[in-house]
Write a protein that holds these residues in place. Structure first.
Motif, PDB file in Angstrom:
ATOM      1  N   UNK A   1       0.824  -1.208   0.000  1.00 27.73           N
ATOM      2  CA  UNK A   1       0.000   0.000   0.000  1.00 27.73           C
ATOM      3  C   UNK A   1       0.858   1.258   0.000  1.00 27.73           C
ATOM      4  N   UNK A   2       1.973   1.223   0.736  1.00 33.10           N
ATOM      5  CA  UNK A   2       2.865   2.383   0.775  1.00 33.10           C
ATOM      6  C   UNK A   2       3.521   2.603  -0.585  1.00 33.10           C
ATOM      7  N   UNK A   3       3.946   1.518  -1.233  1.00 33.15           N
ATOM      8  CA  UNK A   3       4.564   1.654  -2.553  1.00 33.15           C
ATOM      9  C   UNK A   3       3.565   2.146  -3.586  1.00 33.15           C
ATOM     10  N   UNK A   4       2.318   1.736  -3.460  1.00 34.62           N
ATOM     11  CA  UNK A   4       1.275   2.185  -4.392  1.00 34.62           C
ATOM     12  C   UNK A   4       0.925   3.656  -4.170  1.00 34.62           C
ATOM     13  N   UNK A   5       1.069   4.120  -2.937  1.00 35.58           N
ATOM     14  CA  UNK A   5       0.741   5.516  -2.628  1.00 35.58           C
ATOM     15  C   UNK A   5       1.719   6.491  -3.269  1.00 35.58           C
ATOM     16  N   UNK A   6       2.901   6.022  -3.649  1.00 36.13           N
ATOM     17  CA  UNK A   6       3.882   6.915  -4.277  1.00 36.13           C
ATOM     18  C   UNK A   6       3.450   7.391  -5.666  1.00 36.13           C
ATOM     19  N   UNK A   7       2.436   6.758  -6.248  1.00 32.29           N
ATOM     20  CA  UNK A   7       1.954   7.179  -7.562  1.00 32.29           C
ATOM     21  C   UNK A   7       0.952   8.328  -7.465  1.00 32.29           C
ATOM     22  N   UNK A   8       0.479   8.636  -6.283  1.00 31.54           N
ATOM     23  CA  UNK A   8      -0.534   9.678  -6.122  1.00 31.54           C
ATOM     24  C   UNK A   8       0.120  11.005  -5.784  1.00 31.54           C
TER      25      UNK A   8
ATOM     26  N   UNK B   1      -3.208  32.412   8.478  1.00 34.27           N
ATOM     27  CA  UNK B   1      -2.694  32.130   7.142  1.00 34.27           C
ATOM     28  C   UNK B   1      -2.886  30.646   6.833  1.00 34.27           C
ATOM     29  N   UNK B   2      -3.543  30.374   5.728  1.00 34.33           N
ATOM     30  CA  UNK B   2      -3.785  28.998   5.281  1.00 34.33           C
ATOM     31  C   UNK B   2      -3.204  28.853   3.889  1.00 34.33           C
ATOM     32  N   UNK B   3      -2.418  27.807   3.698  1.00 35.25           N
ATOM     33  CA  UNK B   3      -1.824  27.566   2.385  1.00 35.25           C
ATOM     34  C   UNK B   3      -1.967  26.090   2.028  1.00 35.25           C
ATOM     35  N   UNK B   4      -1.914  25.818   0.754  1.00 31.08           N
ATOM     36  CA  UNK B   4      -2.060  24.457   0.255  1.00 31.08           C
ATOM     37  C   UNK B   4      -1.068  24.240  -0.873  1.00 31.08           C
ATOM     38  N   UNK B   5      -0.238  23.221  -0.718  1.00 33.73           N
ATOM     39  CA  UNK B   5       0.751  22.920  -1.750  1.00 33.73           C
ATOM     40  C   UNK B   5       0.539  21.494  -2.243  1.00 33.73           C
ATOM     41  N   UNK B   6       0.812  21.288  -3.509  1.00 37.58           N
ATOM     42  CA  UNK B   6       0.631  19.973  -4.117  1.00 37.58           C
ATOM     43  C   UNK B   6       1.830  19.629  -4.977  1.00 37.58           C
ATOM     44  N   UNK B   7       2.225  18.342  -4.911  1.00 41.49           N
ATOM     45  CA  UNK B   7       3.320  17.844  -5.730  1.00 41.49           C
ATOM     46  C   UNK B   7       2.896  16.526  -6.376  1.00 41.49           C
ATOM     47  N   UNK B   8       3.288  16.344  -7.623  1.00 40.90           N
ATOM     48  CA  UNK B   8       2.942  15.108  -8.324  1.00 40.90           C
ATOM     49  C   UNK B   8       4.124  14.749  -9.221  1.00 40.90           C
ATOM     50  N   UNK B   9       4.788  13.688  -8.837  1.00 43.45           N
ATOM     51  CA  UNK B   9       5.935  13.220  -9.603  1.00 43.45           C
ATOM     52  C   UNK B   9       5.440  12.385 -10.781  1.00 43.45           C
TER      53      UNK B   9
ATOM     54  N   UNK C   1      11.820   7.387 -13.956  1.00 44.24           N
ATOM     55  CA  UNK C   1      12.647   6.327 -14.499  1.00 44.24           C
ATOM     56  C   UNK C   1      12.204   4.929 -14.120  1.00 44.24           C
ATOM     57  N   UNK C   2      10.957   4.764 -13.698  1.00 47.23           N
ATOM     58  CA  UNK C   2      10.437   3.445 -13.340  1.00 47.23           C
ATOM     59  C   UNK C   2      10.751   2.990 -11.938  1.00 47.23           C
ATOM     60  N   UNK C   3      11.289   3.859 -11.096  1.00 49.23           N
ATOM     61  CA  UNK C   3      11.661   3.461  -9.747  1.00 49.23           C
ATOM     62  C   UNK C   3      10.447   3.102  -8.899  1.00 49.23           C
TER      63      UNK C   3
END
Length: 218
Positions: free
Chosen positions: A55-62, A92-100, A104-106
């Motif tokens: 489940x942890x490895x699958x969460x890296x795709x989100x 102060x409220x902020x929201x940041x998002x990152x999506x890799x 390279x298939x890691x």
């Protein structure tokens, strides 16, 4: 898991017999082994941990979304022509998002590795359960066998005692030589030694079965 050919077989656990002849069936012994055996419990928890790794490895795709909240409340002193004091307070409220997107298939490799590890852990867990259940069945019948041998030893002691009594009567009546008493006493002593060995075998077999099925100490 039920074994049809073994249903209905019971044994009296030797150390519990004095507390009301409690009966332990093979099905109950197998259930205790599945629920209370330490090796089985550890194996299942390792499998649960392996599934969590998947489940942890699958969460890296989100995408990763990080909300941040900040509250500021401070008093400020302004110096100038006139010294004044003010108070600064705000939320102060902020929201940041990152999506890799590309790595390279890691992440895919890590996910596949976690899945294979979970499959291997599940197979190992099943094998552990099989071994514990097999040991439970084997020790169950070993205890039955030891109990039957103890009954035989008890009967041999009783017969040797009767033989000794009968020999003494014949000697008193003059129909048998006195040396026969010594032989009867030796036979009784040997029977009692066999009885002690059989009783120890029952105790040992009972302890082994209790340890395998995780029988409560109390």
């Amino acid at each position: 898991m039920r074994t049809p050919i073994l249903l209905g077989l019971t044994l009296v656990v030797a150390s519990l017999a004095a507390q009301g002849d409690d009966l332990l069936t093979l099905d109950e012994a197998l259930r205790h082994a599945r629920e209370s055996n330490g090796s089985v419990a550890a194996a299942w928890r390792q499998y649960v941990s392996a599934r969590s790794a998947v489940a942890l490895a699958n969460a890296n795709f989100w995408p990763i979304i990080l909300p941040t909240y900040r509250y500021v409340d401070q008093e400020q002193r302004f110096a100038g022509g006139i010294q004044t004091t003010g108070r600064l307070s705000f939320n102060q409220v902020s929201l940041s998002a990152q999506w890799l997107v590309l790595d390279g298939g890691q992440r895919l490799y890590a996910l596949e590795r976690a899945k294979k590890t979970a499959e291997a852990t599940l197979a190992s867990t099943r094998q552990t359960v099989r071994q514990v259940l097999f040991s439970t069945v084997t020790q169950f019948y070993e205890l039955l066998r030891a109990q039957e041998l103890l009954r035989v030893a008890d009967a041999q002691v009783a017969r040797a005692e009767q033989t000794l009594d009968a020999t003494r009567r014949r000697v008193e009546q003059g129909t048998a030589p006195r040396k026969d008493i010594l032989q009867a006493q030796a036979d009784l002593a040997n029977a009692r030694v066999n009885q002690i060995s059989a009783r120890n075998a029952v105790t040992t077999a009972s302890a082994q079965l209790r340890a395998t099925i995780g029988w409560p100490v109390d």
